[in-house]
Scaffold this active site. Structure first.
Site, PDB file in Angstrom:
ATOM      1  N   LYS A 274       0.811  -1.115   0.058  1.00 18.29           N
ATOM      2  CA  LYS A 274       0.000   0.187   0.111  1.00 18.29           C
ATOM      3  C   LYS A 274       0.920   1.497  -0.028  1.00 18.29           C
ATOM      4  O   LYS A 274       1.867   1.218   0.686  1.00 18.29           O
ATOM      5  CB  LYS A 274      -0.931   0.012   1.192  1.00 18.29           C
ATOM      6  CG  LYS A 274      -2.119  -0.955   1.177  1.00 18.29           C
ATOM      7  CD  LYS A 274      -2.880  -0.770   2.499  1.00 18.29           C
ATOM      8  CE  LYS A 274      -4.040  -1.823   2.486  1.00 18.29           C
ATOM      9  NZ  LYS A 274      -5.039  -1.545   1.436  1.00 18.29           N
ATOM     10  N   ARG A 348     -10.366 -11.208   0.468  1.00 20.42           N
ATOM     11  CA  ARG A 348     -11.567 -12.345  -0.184  1.00 20.42           C
ATOM     12  C   ARG A 348     -10.885 -13.676  -0.012  1.00 20.42           C
ATOM     13  O   ARG A 348     -11.528 -14.763  -0.042  1.00 20.42           O
ATOM     14  CB  ARG A 348     -11.995 -11.922  -1.480  1.00 20.42           C
ATOM     15  CG  ARG A 348     -10.392 -11.491  -2.318  1.00 20.42           C
ATOM     16  CD  ARG A 348     -11.064 -10.711  -3.552  1.00 20.42           C
ATOM     17  NE  ARG A 348     -11.159  -9.339  -3.289  1.00 20.42           N
ATOM     18  CZ  ARG A 348     -11.330  -8.428  -4.209  1.00 20.42           C
ATOM     19  NH1 ARG A 348     -11.585  -8.668  -5.465  1.00 20.42           N
ATOM     20  NH2 ARG A 348     -11.252  -7.069  -3.666  1.00 20.42           N
TER      21      ARG A 348
HETATM   22  N1  BES Z   1      -8.403  -3.703   3.835  1.00 21.39           N
HETATM   23  C1  BES Z   1      -8.421  -3.265   2.253  1.00 21.39           C
HETATM   24  C2  BES Z   1      -9.883  -2.755   2.099  1.00 21.39           C
HETATM   25  C3  BES Z   1      -9.947  -1.298   3.133  1.00 21.39           C
HETATM   26  C4  BES Z   1      -9.630  -0.016   2.423  1.00 21.39           C
HETATM   27  C5  BES Z   1     -10.419  -1.318   4.253  1.00 21.39           C
HETATM   28  C6  BES Z   1      -9.841   1.131   3.069  1.00 21.39           C
HETATM   29  C7  BES Z   1     -10.739  -0.136   4.983  1.00 21.39           C
HETATM   30  C8  BES Z   1     -10.487   1.056   4.234  1.00 21.39           C
HETATM   31  C9  BES Z   1      -8.492  -4.585   1.536  1.00 21.39           C
HETATM   32  O1  BES Z   1      -7.635  -5.624   1.903  1.00 21.39           O
HETATM   33  C10 BES Z   1      -7.819  -4.028   0.224  1.00 21.39           C
HETATM   34  O2  BES Z   1      -6.544  -3.838   0.184  1.00 21.39           O
HETATM   35  N2  BES Z   1      -8.798  -3.877  -0.637  1.00 21.39           N
HETATM   36  C11 BES Z   1      -8.275  -3.342  -2.107  1.00 21.39           C
HETATM   37  C12 BES Z   1      -8.737  -4.523  -3.206  1.00 21.39           C
HETATM   38  C13 BES Z   1      -7.983  -3.940  -4.765  1.00 21.39           C
HETATM   39  C14 BES Z   1      -6.952  -4.613  -4.805  1.00 21.39           C
HETATM   40  C15 BES Z   1      -9.022  -4.774  -5.435  1.00 21.39           C
HETATM   41  C16 BES Z   1      -8.800  -2.125  -2.416  1.00 21.39           C
HETATM   42  O3  BES Z   1      -9.946  -1.939  -1.957  1.00 21.39           O
HETATM   43  O4  BES Z   1      -7.922  -1.144  -2.895  1.00 21.39           O
HETATM   44 ZN    ZN Z   2      -5.680  -5.556   1.296  1.00 24.70          ZN
END
Ligand code: BES
Ligand code: ZN
Ligand code: ZN
Length: 494
Positions: A274, A348
Site C-alpha cells: 500500500k 477475500r
Molecule cells: N483492507 C483493504 C480494504 C480497505 C480499504 C479497508 C480502506 C478499509 C479502508 C483490502 O484488503 C484492500 O486492500 N482492498 C483493495 C482491493 C483491490 C486491490 C482490488 C482495495 O480496496 O483497494
Molecule cells: Zn488489502
C-alpha cells in the site's frame, strides 16, 4: 452493578445532573417532566426563548435545593416525528457534555411520548447515552497523567417500569460488547495478533456459558489445506490462526447461523505494498473479526435461544522473502484455484477458505460475513452505510431491517452475473481482482464462488468500522459496527 435503575421523581437519589426531555413546540417544562418544581427552576432559561427543543439541543443550568447541582434540558425535536435513531443522536449529546464536565451520574426523566412505544424510547435513550460513553486511552500516557477520561457510571430513569429497566440494561450489555469490539480494533496491530484474537476467543469459552472455542494453529491449517489463508500468511513471521467459536443457546434446534469475520490483523498490502497514506489505519482490518467475537459475547451473555458459530480466519498481510506473489496460482480449501493478481486483495482469499469451511463442515442455515473488504465501498457509501451483497432476498431483507432498527445502516448492492466477467482467469479457475469498476461487487462475487447454494450475506464494513472523526453517537476510530446489527438480526430469527 447494572448501569440503569429506576426511581420516581420524589424518591430519586443525588446525581451530578438531571436530564429533562423537551419537545419542540411545547411551552412548559412540566409538559415533559410532569413536575411543577421544574417549571419554576426553568422559568428563566425557558423565558429567554433561547432554547427551542430542537433535536439534540442541550441547555445546562445550575440549580440549588435539588438532589442534583445541575439540570439539563434536552431537545428531542417534534414529538410526532420522533424515531429511535433521533433519540440515540439526542441523548449522545448528554454523554458528550458529561464527558466535558467530568460528570458520572445521571437522573433522567423518562420522555413521555404518545407517538412511540415506551420500549423503543428506552432503547434509543440508553443506546444514545452508552454508545459515546467510550474512551480508548491504553496507548496514551499524557491523558493518564491528567487523570483518566471520565465516563458515565450509572443512570436512573425516573418513572421507568422494571421491565423497561431490564431492557435498558440489556442494551447496556450489548453496548459493552460493542466496546469490547472497539478495544480490539483500536489496539496496536503488534498487540492484537492472530494469537491474541485466539486467546480472546478462548476467553469467551471461559466467561460465557454454552460457548465452545476451537483454534486451528498453522499445522492444523496446513492439514486442512486452507491454501488461501496460508498464501496470505506467507509473508508474515507470525503464524495464522483459524478461530471457531460456537454458541449453542438452543441445543434442540438444528438451525444455526455461521458468522465469519475478516481477521487481517494488519494489512500492508503484501508485495503490492500500500502507498503512504493508505496503510496507517490498517490495524482495523480485523474489524469483522472483532464484530463477530463481540456478537458471540453479547448473545452468550444474554443467553439468547439461538445457535451461532463465529469463524475468524486470521493473519497479518505482510511482506517478506516468502511472500505470496502476484501472478502465482494458489489452491483454496474448496479446491478451486485462484490466480493472485493483487496481494492487497487478501481479505477475500482468507474469507473464501472460511466460507468454504463453513459450507463443508458446519451445515449453516445461513452465512453472514463481515469484512473491511474494499476501498470501493468507501467511495460508494462513505462512512454512512455498510455495503450489503447477498444471494438471498429473505436474508438480505432481514439484515436491512436490522440495520434500520439499530442505526448500523446497510445498503444493498446488485450482484449481476455480468460483473463476473471481470474475474475470469486464463490460468486458474478465478482471479482475485476484477477491473477498476464495481470493486465491491466483484469482491462479493468472488466470495460467492465459495458459498455454494447456502443463503449468504456479505457486509463490507470498510467505510463504517473506523471513523476519521467522532460522529453522532460513535467515537473517533473504531465504531464496533456490526455487533448491534448482528445481535438484532439474530434476535429476529429467534
Ligand atoms: N483492507 C483493504 C480494504 C480497505 C480499504 C479497508 C480502506 C478499509 C479502508 C483490502 O484488503 C484492500 O486492500 N482492498 C483493495 C482491493 C483491490 C486491490 C482490488 C482495495 O480496496 O483497494
Ligand atoms: Zn488489502
Ligand atoms: Zn485488507
Amino acid at each position: 452493578m447494572d448501569f440503569f435503575s429506576t426511581a420516581t421523581l420524589h424518591s430519586r437519589k443525588p446525581a451530578d445532573l438531571i436530564v429533562i426531555p423537551f419537545w419542540k413546540g411545547s411551552k412548559h417544562a412540566e409538559e415533559a417532566a410532569e413536575a411543577a418544581s421544574f417549571a419554576k427552576l426553568l422559568a428563566e432559561p425557558l423565558g429567554t426563548a433561547d432554547f427551542k427543543g430542537a433535536e439534540g439541543e442541550l441547555l445546562v443550568h445550575y440549580i440549588s435545593g435539588q438532589p442534583e447541582k445541575r439540570i439539563a434540558l434536552l431537545g428531542l425535536g417534534v414529538q410526532a416525528e420522533l424515531t429511535v435513531e433521533k433519540l440515540r443522536r439526542s441523548y449522545a449529546h448528554v454523554t458528550k457534555k458529561c464527558r466535558k464536565l467530568k460528570l458520572k451520574t445521571l437522573n433522567i426523566a423518562m420522555p413521555k411520548c404518545t407517538a412511540m412505544a415506551e420500549q423503543d424510547v428506552v432503547r434509543g435513550l440508553s443506546e444514545g447515552l452508552l454508545l459515546p460513553n467510550y474512551a480508548f486511552s491504553d496507548l496514551k500516557h499524557d491523558t493518564l497523567k491528567d487523570g483518566k477520561p471520565v465516563l458515565l457510571e450509572n443512570a436512573t430513569i425516573l418513572g421507568a417500569t422494571k421491565s423497561e429497566i431490564a431492557l435498558a440494561n440489556k442494551c447496556a450489555t450489548i453496548c459493552e460488547s460493542v466496546d469490547f469490539a472497539r478495544d480490539l480494533i483500536n489496539g496496536n496491530a503488534d498487540d492484537i495478533t492472530p494469537q491474541y484474537l485466539a486467546a480472546v476467543a478462548r476467553g469467551l469459552e471461559k466467561s460465557c456459558r454454552h460457548v465452545k472455542t476451537t483454534i486451528f494453529d498453522k499445522k492444523r491449517i496446513e492439514k486442512e489445506k486452507m491454501g488461501l489463508l496460508l498464501a496470505v500468511n506467507r509473508g508474515s513471521f507470525r503464524d495464522p490462526a483459524f478461530i471457531i467459536v460456537e454458541y449453542k443457546g438452543n441445543p434442540k434446534s438444528s438451525d444455526r447461523t455461521v458468522i465469519v469475520g475478516k481477521g487481517i490483523t494488519y494489512d500492508t498490502g503484501g508485495l503490492i505494498l500500500k502507498p503512504r497514506g493508505s496503510m496507517e489505519t490498517m490495524k482495523h482490518d480485523m474489524a469483522g473479526a472483532a464484530a463477530v467475537l463481540g456478537t458471540i459475547q453479547a448473545i452468550a451473555t444474554l443467553e439468547l435461544p439461538i445457535n451461532v458459530i463465529a469463524l475468524v480466519p486470521s493473519t497479518e498481510n505482510s511482506t517478506g522473502s516468502k511472500s505470496y506473489k502476484p501472478g502465482d496460482v494458489y489452491k483454496s480449501y474448496a479446491g478451486k484455484t485462484v490466480e493472485v493478481m493483487d496481494t492487497d486483495a487478501e481479505g477475500r482469499l482468507v474469507l473464501a477458505d472460511a466460507l468454504a469451511y463453513a459450507v463443508k463442515n458446519l451445515k449453516p442455515s445461513r452465512l453472514i460475513d463481515l469484512a473491511t473488504l474494499t476501498g470501493s465501498i468507501v467511495v460508494a457509501l462513505g462512512e454512512e452505510a455498510t455495503g450489503l451483497m447477498s444471494n438471498n432476498d429473505a436474508v438480505a431483507d432481514l439484515v436491512v431491517t436490522a440495520g434500520s432498527e439499530t442505526g448500523d445502516r446497510v445498503w444493498r448492492m446488485p450482484m449481476y452475473e455480468d460483473y463476473k466477467e471481470q474475474l475470469k482467469s486464463d490460468v486458474a479457475d478465478i482471479k482475485n481482482i476484477g477491473g477498476r469498476s464495481a470493486g465491491s461487487i466483484t469482491a462479493a462475487l468472488f466470495l460467492q464462488e465459495f458459498v455454494d447454494k447456502c443463503p449468504w450475506a456479505h457486509l463490507d464494513i470498510a467505510g463504517t468500522s473506523f471513523l476519521t472523526e467522532a460522529k453522532r453517537y460513535n467515537p473517533k476510530h473504531a465504531t464496533g459496527v456490526g455487533v448491534r446489527l448482528l445481535v438484532s438480526f439474530l434476535e429476529s430469527l429467534a
